[in-house]
Design a protein around this motif. Sequence first.
Motif, mmCIF file in Angstrom:
data_model
loop_
_atom_site.group_PDB
_atom_site.id
_atom_site.type_symbol
_atom_site.label_atom_id
_atom_site.label_comp_id
_atom_site.label_asym_id
_atom_site.label_seq_id
_atom_site.Cartn_x
_atom_site.Cartn_y
_atom_site.Cartn_z
ATOM 1 N N HIS A 169 0.981 -1.153 -0.118
ATOM 2 C CA HIS A 169 0.072 0.074 0.229
ATOM 3 C C HIS A 169 0.993 1.103 -0.166
ATOM 4 N N HIS A 207 -5.939 -2.394 3.450
ATOM 5 C CA HIS A 207 -5.916 -1.324 2.774
ATOM 6 C C HIS A 207 -4.892 -1.243 1.776
ATOM 7 N N LEU A 241 -3.864 4.495 2.185
ATOM 8 C CA LEU A 241 -4.298 5.448 3.309
ATOM 9 C C LEU A 241 -4.161 6.751 3.321
ATOM 10 N N HIS A 298 3.838 7.074 3.682
ATOM 11 C CA HIS A 298 4.841 6.168 3.865
ATOM 12 C C HIS A 298 4.343 5.463 2.558
ATOM 13 N N SER A 330 4.678 1.033 1.335
ATOM 14 C CA SER A 330 4.660 -0.130 2.200
ATOM 15 C C SER A 330 4.692 -1.574 1.511
ATOM 16 N N GLN A 390 -1.605 -5.682 11.062
ATOM 17 C CA GLN A 390 -0.528 -6.324 10.738
ATOM 18 C C GLN A 390 0.732 -6.155 11.776
ATOM 19 N N PHE A 410 8.977 0.349 10.439
ATOM 20 C CA PHE A 410 9.058 1.616 9.487
ATOM 21 C C PHE A 410 10.531 2.224 9.705
ATOM 22 N N GLU A 447 7.941 0.997 4.842
ATOM 23 C CA GLU A 447 7.388 0.174 5.783
ATOM 24 C C GLU A 447 7.526 -1.409 5.340
#
Length: 315
Positions: free
Chosen positions: A156, A208, A211, A222, A224, A260, A264, A274
């Motif tokens: 994500h 997701h 975000l 971030h 990920s 999860q 990071f 991430e």
Amino acid sequence: MALVSVSEITYGRMRAPDLDAMEEFLTEFGMTRSARTANALYMRGTDPAHHIHVTELGEPRFVGFAYSVDDLDDLARAATAPGASGIENIDEPGGGRRVRLTEPNGYQIELVHGIASLPPISVAGTPINTGAEPRKRVGSFMKLNGGPSHVKRIGHGGFSTPRLPESIRWFRDTLGVIATDDMYRGSVDNISTSFSRLDRGDDYVDHHVLLIRKNEKAGLHHISYEVADVDDLFLGHAHLKKTGKYEHLQGISRVAVGGQITDFWLDPWGRMHEHWSDIDRLNKANGSRTIDLASDVSATWGSPGSQRFLQYCSP
Ligand SMILES: [Fe+2]
């Protein structure tokens, strides 16, 4: 009805003035170089995707995210959107075609199709004994080799934005992502964090793919990546720490929203990357929630999100 319904997030694209330093960070983070040109670096995970991270040579800046669509009809429809680029051949390793859009904060959103795949990279897993399954690893000794995590795929991407409702609406109406959890403070229309997932019908997808967090400034929150498993996440944490070169920002923790285990790290220009493992997997029928931030939504174990983490934003 949304303009298109994207099938996955494909890569993030950013710029850095030193591709060697970026490649070193991403290698220590657990990716493998897929291609490198004079002007750009393409990194992959262990899944077949040709690349999941693109760095163009230039002043440090986040460019945007790319998402895959199922067919060329989707690209044709996307090309009719206001400000869309038209269908372009991607003049980069892996090829494919794309339409470029601009989301409300000015970042580029690429809708892509037909990028080449590569053979997957095999990862030797180590079975884990549990109380319920105590014989998963019988007759052998635990063997974990130190080194970077094994990044599997991109999971994500997240934005910070002062234009939260407009941004949420744009992504859901344009990319066909659907609400998972919208988190509010005070009244339900005062959303401060919004999680959206892919709409793949009955198929299960990550909690997701996107975000969006309310912030005074717009930027990348971030990017990920899923790693092989929980052991692999801890190994990668130990490895990055051992290099002594990179700043750790948050984790390791099990988050309450998304579920999860997460960790990071900042790249050399402060972009937050991430690692995660074991996220909630939902399908369309699982619906969506609105969550009051006054309830306990901090990490279920590990450090809760710091203010710096929550308000993070890199241009
Ligand atoms: Fe994340």
